[in-house]
Write an enzyme that holds these catalytic residues in place. Structure first.
Site, PDB file in Angstrom:
ATOM      1  N   GLN A  36       0.831  -1.193   0.000  1.00 24.02           N
ATOM      2  CA  GLN A  36       0.000   0.000   0.000  1.00 24.02           C
ATOM      3  C   GLN A  36       0.873   1.252   0.000  1.00 24.02           C
ATOM      4  O   GLN A  36       2.077   1.182   0.243  1.00 24.02           O
ATOM      5  CB  GLN A  36      -0.900   0.011   1.247  1.00 24.02           C
ATOM      6  N   HIS A  67      -9.116   4.416  19.726  1.00 27.61           N
ATOM      7  CA  HIS A  67      -8.432   3.335  20.431  1.00 27.61           C
ATOM      8  C   HIS A  67      -9.063   3.035  21.788  1.00 27.61           C
ATOM      9  O   HIS A  67      -9.165   1.862  22.186  1.00 27.61           O
ATOM     10  CB  HIS A  67      -6.943   3.674  20.592  1.00 27.61           C
ATOM     11  N   ASP A  91       0.615   1.022  14.447  1.00 24.31           N
ATOM     12  CA  ASP A  91       0.954   2.297  15.094  1.00 24.31           C
ATOM     13  C   ASP A  91       1.084   2.161  16.610  1.00 24.31           C
ATOM     14  O   ASP A  91       1.577   3.067  17.273  1.00 24.31           O
ATOM     15  CB  ASP A  91      -0.063   3.386  14.746  1.00 24.31           C
ATOM     16  N   GLU A 111       0.973  -7.223  12.487  1.00 22.69           N
ATOM     17  CA  GLU A 111       0.899  -6.146  11.492  1.00 22.69           C
ATOM     18  C   GLU A 111       1.475  -6.638  10.160  1.00 22.69           C
ATOM     19  O   GLU A 111       2.584  -7.174  10.109  1.00 22.69           O
ATOM     20  CB  GLU A 111       1.679  -4.925  11.981  1.00 22.69           C
ATOM     21  N   ASP A 143       1.279 -11.694   7.437  1.00 25.84           N
ATOM     22  CA  ASP A 143      -0.155 -11.894   7.303  1.00 25.84           C
ATOM     23  C   ASP A 143      -0.729 -12.419   8.618  1.00 25.84           C
ATOM     24  O   ASP A 143      -0.339 -13.482   9.100  1.00 25.84           O
ATOM     25  CB  ASP A 143      -0.416 -12.898   6.179  1.00 25.84           C
ATOM     26  N   ASP A 165      -7.757  -3.962  14.396  1.00 28.82           N
ATOM     27  CA  ASP A 165      -7.290  -2.602  14.099  1.00 28.82           C
ATOM     28  C   ASP A 165      -6.743  -2.598  12.678  1.00 28.82           C
ATOM     29  O   ASP A 165      -5.554  -2.389  12.435  1.00 28.82           O
ATOM     30  CB  ASP A 165      -6.217  -2.198  15.116  1.00 28.82           C
ATOM     31  N   PRO A 172      -6.066  -4.893   1.559  1.00 26.61           N
ATOM     32  CA  PRO A 172      -5.321  -6.134   1.784  1.00 26.61           C
ATOM     33  C   PRO A 172      -5.820  -6.963   2.965  1.00 26.61           C
ATOM     34  O   PRO A 172      -5.470  -8.143   3.081  1.00 26.61           O
ATOM     35  CB  PRO A 172      -3.889  -5.630   2.026  1.00 26.61           C
TER      36      PRO A 172
END
Length: 298
Positions: A36, A67, A91, A111, A143, A165, A172
């Site tokens: 991305q 959050h 993040d 992530e 993944d 999140d 994706p």
């Protein structure tokens, strides 16, 4: 990295006939990863923020709203959460909120894109606030579906909380918003575990929200919707909790107060005992908006 003028309009298109944004934003960084396009921007209104493929993800000015709501309602409904899995969340904002709960022993952040972690750590460190450096937090790059499948086969860990999140389903992350993946997740969920999912705006994404809720209700016995206004997303924003046993909507304000005190959580900026019930009280206008898309049995 591609250069841009110091100041440029930053516009978002949550649906084909809607646009909003920041007329005087400044591009700080841009990276095209294998998955991305990641951009970091400065804005007068919400401070620094990052986008994925042109979609707003997190800003330093209001990340706590999203959050806190994604983590604390489910976490406080659980009597003693010890292990949590964050799908996405590079993040570190969700991990930071999870660490606030006394007794939390392990958090896995799965992530997909290591560039998200790198750029947000460099340009928006206050979002993770040290969480990504905490010994209880394990960062897994790759993944998330592969991680969950391996964990389920190995039966190596069970999670009390799971936080979606992620980017929306048309991204994706599409394979993680499926009934098959929910069934896989249940193999790594402890008895009484719950997951939190962000759904989208009822005004921009009603059909998508209805599909997500139908799939969740097909796999989990207790599905509750939440809503709150998130400035970065330009709208009322819906989230959901799903579990076979846990019902965060049934948690009374007094119980929220007691559990916040017991876990020594006292620095929240948006979520509170007074707002807990309101999160789950979906306005009639939102129900009307979604009703045309929901199955009759929902």
């Amino acid at each position: 990295m591609q250069a841009r003028p110091l100041s440029a309009p930053l516009l978002f298109h949550p649906s084909p006939d809607v646009v909003y944004g920041f007329p005087h934003a400044s591009l700080v960084a841009r990276v095209d990863s294998p998955y991305q396009r990641i951009e970091v921007w400065d804005t007068p209104q919400l401070g620094r923020l990052f986008t994925l493929d042109g979609r707003p993800m997190t800003s330093t000015g209001d990340e706590f709203i999203y959050h806190e709501c994604m983590v604390h309602p489910a976490a406080l409904a659980h009597p003693a959460p010890k292990a949590a899995l964050v799908l996405g969340g590079g993040d570190g904002g969700a991990a930071r909120q999870l660490l606030a709960h006394a007794g939390m022993e392990r958090i896995v952040v799965a992530e997909l894109d290591e560039q998200v972690v790198r750029l947000t750590r460099e340009h928006m460190p206050e979002v993770h606030g040290g969480a990504l450096d905490d010994a209880r937090v394990e960062l897994v790059i790759g993944d998330a579906a592969h991680y969950v499948a391996a964990a389920a086969d190995a039966r190596s860990v069970q999670f009390d909380l799971i936080v979606f999140d992620l980017t929306p389903p048309d991204s994706p992350a599409a394979g993680l918003y499926t009934s098959a993946f929910y069934r896989q997740l249940k193999r790594v969920m402890s008895p009484g575990a719950a997951l939190s999912v962000h759904l989208g705006s009822p005004y921009f994404h009603a059909a998508r929200i209805a599909r997500l809720l139908d799939d969740l209700r097909g796999e989990f016995a207790v599905v509750r919707t939440m809503h709150t206004y998130v400035p970065l997303y330009g709208s009322l924003w819906m989230m959901a909790t799903a579990s076979d046993r846990l019902d965060p909507a049934a948690l009374a304000a007094d119980s929220v107060t007691e559990r916040l005190a017991a876990r020594q959580i006292d620095a929240l900026k948006h979520y509170s005992p007074a707002t807990h019930a309101g999160l789950f009280a979906v306005p009639a206008s939102v129900r009307d908006k979604l009703s045309q898309f929901l199955k009759p049995t929902s």
